[in-house]
Design a protein around this motif. Structure first.
Motif, PDB file in Angstrom:
ATOM      1  N   VAL A  74       0.840  -1.198   0.000  1.00 22.37           N
ATOM      2  CA  VAL A  74       0.000   0.000   0.000  1.00 22.37           C
ATOM      3  C   VAL A  74       0.873   1.245   0.000  1.00 22.37           C
ATOM      4  CG1 VAL A  74      -1.701   1.306   1.316  1.00 22.37           C
ATOM      5  CG2 VAL A  74      -1.888  -1.166   1.160  1.00 22.37           C
ATOM      6  N   GLY A  75       0.538   2.208  -0.846  1.00 27.84           N
ATOM      7  CA  GLY A  75       1.247   3.477  -0.874  1.00 27.84           C
ATOM      8  C   GLY A  75       0.274   4.608  -1.121  1.00 27.84           C
ATOM      9  N   GLN A  76       0.803   5.850  -0.959  1.00 28.34           N
ATOM     10  CA  GLN A  76      -0.045   7.022  -1.132  1.00 28.34           C
ATOM     11  C   GLN A  76       0.434   7.825  -2.339  1.00 28.34           C
ATOM     12  OE1 GLN A  76       0.011   9.814   2.140  1.00 28.34           O
ATOM     13  NE2 GLN A  76      -2.138  10.347   1.788  1.00 28.34           N
ATOM     14  N   ILE A  77      -0.499   8.208  -3.175  1.00 25.46           N
ATOM     15  CA  ILE A  77      -0.151   8.919  -4.411  1.00 25.46           C
ATOM     16  C   ILE A  77       0.284  10.354  -4.106  1.00 25.46           C
ATOM     17  CG2 ILE A  77      -1.075   9.800  -6.590  1.00 25.46           C
ATOM     18  CD1 ILE A  77      -2.320   7.210  -7.024  1.00 25.46           C
ATOM     19  N   VAL A  78       1.447  10.716  -4.660  1.00 28.00           N
ATOM     20  CA  VAL A  78       1.978  12.059  -4.474  1.00 28.00           C
ATOM     21  C   VAL A  78       1.631  12.908  -5.696  1.00 28.00           C
ATOM     22  CG1 VAL A  78       4.092  13.416  -4.157  1.00 28.00           C
ATOM     23  CG2 VAL A  78       3.891  11.153  -3.113  1.00 28.00           C
TER      24      VAL A  78
ATOM     25  N   GLY B 293       4.937  -2.967  -9.547  1.00 27.30           N
ATOM     26  CA  GLY B 293       5.047  -1.730 -10.309  1.00 27.30           C
ATOM     27  C   GLY B 293       3.748  -1.207 -10.895  1.00 27.30           C
ATOM     28  N   PHE B 294       2.633  -1.853 -10.545  1.00 30.74           N
ATOM     29  CA  PHE B 294       1.324  -1.404 -11.027  1.00 30.74           C
ATOM     30  C   PHE B 294       0.385  -1.184  -9.839  1.00 30.74           C
ATOM     31  CE2 PHE B 294       3.136  -3.333 -14.716  1.00 30.74           C
ATOM     32  CZ  PHE B 294       2.545  -2.717 -15.811  1.00 30.74           C
ATOM     33  N   ALA B 295      -0.377  -0.078  -9.897  1.00 25.44           N
ATOM     34  CA  ALA B 295      -1.452   0.092  -8.916  1.00 25.44           C
ATOM     35  C   ALA B 295      -2.598  -0.805  -9.360  1.00 25.44           C
ATOM     36  CB  ALA B 295      -1.901   1.553  -8.883  1.00 25.44           C
ATOM     37  N   ILE B 296      -3.133  -1.623  -8.426  1.00 18.42           N
ATOM     38  CA  ILE B 296      -4.220  -2.526  -8.836  1.00 18.42           C
ATOM     39  C   ILE B 296      -5.550  -2.172  -8.168  1.00 18.42           C
ATOM     40  CG2 ILE B 296      -2.768  -4.486  -9.506  1.00 18.42           C
ATOM     41  CD1 ILE B 296      -3.396  -5.800  -6.837  1.00 18.42           C
ATOM     42  N   LYS B 297      -5.532  -1.270  -7.172  1.00 19.19           N
ATOM     43  CA  LYS B 297      -6.792  -0.938  -6.520  1.00 19.19           C
ATOM     44  C   LYS B 297      -6.660   0.376  -5.775  1.00 19.19           C
ATOM     45  CE  LYS B 297     -10.808  -2.180  -4.301  1.00 19.19           C
ATOM     46  NZ  LYS B 297     -11.516  -0.907  -4.438  1.00 19.19           N
ATOM     47  N   ARG B 298      -7.618   1.280  -5.998  1.00 22.66           N
ATOM     48  CA  ARG B 298      -7.702   2.474  -5.161  1.00 22.66           C
ATOM     49  C   ARG B 298      -8.412   2.046  -3.877  1.00 22.66           C
ATOM     50  NH1 ARG B 298     -11.842   6.048  -4.379  1.00 22.66           N
ATOM     51  NH2 ARG B 298     -11.157   7.953  -3.346  1.00 22.66           N
ATOM     52  N   ILE B 299      -7.904   2.514  -2.739  1.00 26.06           N
ATOM     53  CA  ILE B 299      -8.488   2.104  -1.456  1.00 26.06           C
ATOM     54  C   ILE B 299      -9.272   3.278  -0.872  1.00 26.06           C
ATOM     55  CG2 ILE B 299      -8.015   1.118   0.810  1.00 26.06           C
ATOM     56  CD1 ILE B 299      -5.340   0.146  -0.270  1.00 26.06           C
ATOM     57  N   PRO B 300     -10.588   3.251  -1.006  1.00 26.58           N
ATOM     58  CA  PRO B 300     -11.377   4.367  -0.470  1.00 26.58           C
ATOM     59  C   PRO B 300     -11.396   4.355   1.053  1.00 26.58           C
ATOM     60  CG  PRO B 300     -12.639   3.044  -2.043  1.00 26.58           C
ATOM     61  CD  PRO B 300     -11.427   2.256  -1.679  1.00 26.58           C
ATOM     62  N   ASP B 301     -11.453   5.538   1.653  1.00 24.72           N
ATOM     63  CA  ASP B 301     -11.469   5.659   3.114  1.00 24.72           C
ATOM     64  C   ASP B 301     -12.557   4.795   3.745  1.00 24.72           C
ATOM     65  OD1 ASP B 301      -9.541   7.475   2.712  1.00 24.72           O
ATOM     66  OD2 ASP B 301     -10.534   9.142   3.721  1.00 24.72           O
TER      67      ASP B 301
ATOM     68  N   ILE C 250      -5.494   8.921   7.682  1.00 24.51           N
ATOM     69  CA  ILE C 250      -6.490   8.545   6.692  1.00 24.51           C
ATOM     70  C   ILE C 250      -7.817   8.352   7.408  1.00 24.51           C
ATOM     71  CG2 ILE C 250      -5.848   6.088   6.841  1.00 24.51           C
ATOM     72  CD1 ILE C 250      -6.588   5.882   3.896  1.00 24.51           C
ATOM     73  N   GLY C 251      -8.878   8.785   6.749  1.00 25.49           N
ATOM     74  CA  GLY C 251     -10.215   8.585   7.306  1.00 25.49           C
ATOM     75  C   GLY C 251     -10.389   9.260   8.667  1.00 25.49           C
ATOM     76  N   GLY C 252      -9.620  10.317   8.898  1.00 17.79           N
ATOM     77  CA  GLY C 252      -9.779  11.051  10.143  1.00 17.79           C
ATOM     78  C   GLY C 252      -9.154  10.349  11.341  1.00 17.79           C
ATOM     79  N   GLN C 253      -8.517   9.174  11.122  1.00 19.40           N
ATOM     80  CA  GLN C 253      -7.891   8.448  12.223  1.00 19.40           C
ATOM     81  C   GLN C 253      -6.510   9.053  12.484  1.00 19.40           C
ATOM     82  OE1 GLN C 253      -9.199   5.434  13.528  1.00 19.40           O
ATOM     83  NE2 GLN C 253     -10.932   5.193  12.156  1.00 19.40           N
ATOM     84  N   SER C 254      -6.081   9.035  13.735  1.00 22.56           N
ATOM     85  CA  SER C 254      -4.788   9.640  14.014  1.00 22.56           C
ATOM     86  C   SER C 254      -3.634   8.677  13.742  1.00 22.56           C
ATOM     87  CB  SER C 254      -4.741  10.114  15.466  1.00 22.56           C
ATOM     88  OG  SER C 254      -4.977   9.012  16.304  1.00 22.56           O
ATOM     89  N   LYS C 255      -3.922   7.358  13.777  1.00 16.10           N
ATOM     90  CA  LYS C 255      -2.846   6.394  13.536  1.00 16.10           C
ATOM     91  C   LYS C 255      -2.513   6.324  12.051  1.00 16.10           C
ATOM     92  CE  LYS C 255      -3.833   3.198  17.253  1.00 16.10           C
ATOM     93  NZ  LYS C 255      -4.536   1.965  17.524  1.00 16.10           N
TER      94      LYS C 255
ATOM     95  N   ASP D  88      -4.653   9.853  -2.526  1.00 12.15           N
ATOM     96  CA  ASP D  88      -5.332   8.551  -2.495  1.00 12.15           C
ATOM     97  C   ASP D  88      -4.357   7.456  -2.080  1.00 12.15           C
ATOM     98  OD1 ASP D  88      -7.666   9.651  -3.381  1.00 12.15           O
ATOM     99  OD2 ASP D  88      -7.491   8.905  -5.447  1.00 12.15           O
ATOM    100  N   TYR D  89      -4.888   6.442  -1.388  1.00 12.64           N
ATOM    101  CA  TYR D  89      -4.107   5.244  -1.110  1.00 12.64           C
ATOM    102  C   TYR D  89      -4.400   4.211  -2.189  1.00 12.64           C
ATOM    103  CZ  TYR D  89      -2.722   6.899   3.465  1.00 12.64           C
ATOM    104  OH  TYR D  89      -2.144   7.615   4.479  1.00 12.64           O
ATOM    105  N   VAL D  90      -3.349   3.504  -2.628  1.00 10.55           N
ATOM    106  CA  VAL D  90      -3.524   2.461  -3.648  1.00 10.55           C
ATOM    107  C   VAL D  90      -2.780   1.193  -3.220  1.00 10.55           C
ATOM    108  CG1 VAL D  90      -3.993   3.836  -5.727  1.00 10.55           C
ATOM    109  CG2 VAL D  90      -1.627   3.545  -4.969  1.00 10.55           C
TER     110      VAL D  90
END
Lengths: 88, 388
Positions: A6-10, A48-56, B5-10, A41-43
């Protein structure tokens, strides 16, 4: 090799995104991602490929799932305690 | 530094490694094992699950009556010897071979790619198929991508094949497809597996509904799990609940990444580039519809169709001397979940991470390599079985 990371898009630049993996930044292809992504966004990434956007809200759903299993445990413990008290 | 993320502090990963929640989930597991009241074995089919279980020391804290067996979930380990041989032949023809790290040391019938490299072949380790394409764009040499891995990795290969790669780029596909292999393992005589923990990132692509026909056929529950410690404990708890209740269904315990239908655009790319054909999984069996091969319309990027491999393979095989050690190797039974590493006479003796005999000792996702590296406590199912 088969790790989903999991990583975060810059930054997004066409089909390539710069993704922050907790301090390490890598360029990741967006050919396979299931929906449009933007910085922040977290993906889920794989080879080397993003396979899923992870919604909050789906993160919240996972955490709620843990709670449900743990909650069941607390209720059980309560049952046991009540039984023990009744027996004692 | 890390944003919430999601308002969580962790941080994102801390939320899934909370020790208090882990302890509570372990108590849940213990209670469920007590309620089931006997030994119970479940199988996961993913090297990433095994790595997480070993790395976080989960096996040592799981209830003793719960046995989590690693199935054929290591793509490097199930790549068959003749597939490695094809890569070796291409390397010896003078082409550049690119592949994922662990494949280089996996023994073929005669030599590994690492040994071919020592003899002068050009073999390069890459992290992503895109690096192989980039390399082809920089050179006039033929660049062959020896593509291994399950559907999660195959979609990445499909993406580069469909993105019009340079004409000196080709793919030697050893990609495998997991669902048919689960069928074979479930049908194996001697299997004690009562439920499956399915890999979350593979299901992120295929969707979790793909396991429903399997569940109906075999009356075995499947839980899709993620890779953080809490994901795995929660998935195991759900699986034990289903086993206790005799309920055969699919449960998604990885909702942040898996949906019923999965990633449809990625599935479309996968099946546009590949078709499923029968083929061998190293040490296990010939499994119908389990090998992913490029469709005929992509013959121009298919190394098997671009190059004549038969002469080279005949030459290679005529020089093969069968190894006495290889014949004692138990990798196949280990991947089928009917033996553990300690059952193998070679484990930790003739076969070590420095000198692997079987593929399970090569790959960082192989059961034997992981048990060697993390000093896994192996008091459990298999020893007890051996004592009985």
């Amino acid at each position: 090799m088969c790790l989903g990371v999991v990583g975060q898009i810059v930054q997004v630049d066409g089909m390539v995104a710069l993704v922050d993996f907790w301090g390490v930044k890598k360029r990741i292809r967006l050919d396979l991602v299931d929906e449009p992504v933007q910085p922040g966004d977290y993906v889920l990434n794989h080879v080397g490929f993003a396979i899923k956007r992870i919604p909050d809200e789906e993160v919240a759903a996972t955490l709620a799932f843990y709670e449900e299993l743990i909650q069941a445990e607390d209720l059980m413990a309560q049952d046991v305690r009540t039984d023990l008290q009744a027996a004692g | 530094m890390q944003q919430s993320i999601g308002g969580q502090s962790k941080s994102f990963s801390q939320q899934f490694r909370d020790p208090h929640k882990a302890r509570a989930l372990l108590r849940t597991l213990e209670r469920l094992c007590d309620e089931i009241g006997r030994e119970v074995a479940v199988m996961h089919v993913c090297g990433s699950h095994e790595q997480a279980i070993a790395r976080f020391g989960l096996r040592s804290v799981l209830p003793p009556r719960l046995h989590v067996i690693m199935g054929p979930g290591c793509p490097v380990c199930v790549t068959d010897e003749p597939e490695v041989d094809e890569a070796v032949v291409l390397a010896r023809l003078g082409h550049t071979i690119t592949t994922y790290g662990d494949m280089v040391r996996v023994p073929g019938s005669v030599v590994s790619l690492a040994e071919a490299q020592a003899q002068g072949a050009d073999v390069r380790v890459i992290y992503s198929a895109t690096e192989a394409v980039a390399l082809a764009a920089r050179t006039d040499r033929e660049v062959v991508f020896f593509a291994t891995g399950f559907e999660t990795t195959a979609v990445a290969t499909a993406a580069v094949v469909l993105a019009d790669p340079p004409r000196n780029f080709s793919v030697l596909s050893a990609h495998k497809y997991i669902p048919p292999a689960m069928e074979i393992v479930a049908e194996m005589p001697g299997t004690k597996v009562e439920g499956f923990l399915a890999a979350g990132h593979a299901a992120a692509i295929t969707g979790w509904k793909i396991f429903e026909p399997f569940v109906r056929r075999h009356r075995l529950p499947v839980v899709v799990g993620g890779f953080e410690p809490l994901d795995i404990l929660a998935a195991l708890a759900k699986l034990l609940e289903l086993i206790r209740d005799g309920e055969a269904r699919v449960v998604n315990a990885f909702p942040r990444c898996c949906t019923p239908a999965g990633n449809r655009p990625a599935q479309a790319l996968l099946w546009r580039a590949f078709e499923a054909v029968g083929g061998r999984w190293r040490g296990i069996a010939h499994i119908p519809n389990s090998n992913l091969r490029l469709r005929d319309e992509f013959a121009w990027v298919d190394a098997r169709k671009r190059f004549d491999l038969q002469g080279g393979l005949r030459q290679l095989w005529s020089s093969a001397a069968p190894s006495a050690l290889v014949q004692q190797c138990l990798c196949g039974n280990i991947m089928a979940g009917i033996a553990g590493p300690r059952d193998c006479p070679l484990f930790g003796k003739e076969c070590t991470p420095a000198h692997p005999v079987g593929a399970c000792m090569v790959s960082s996702e192989g059961t034997c390599k992981i048990w060697s590296e993390y000093g896994q406590s192996i008091e459990g199912f298999f020893e007890q079985e051996a004592v009985r």
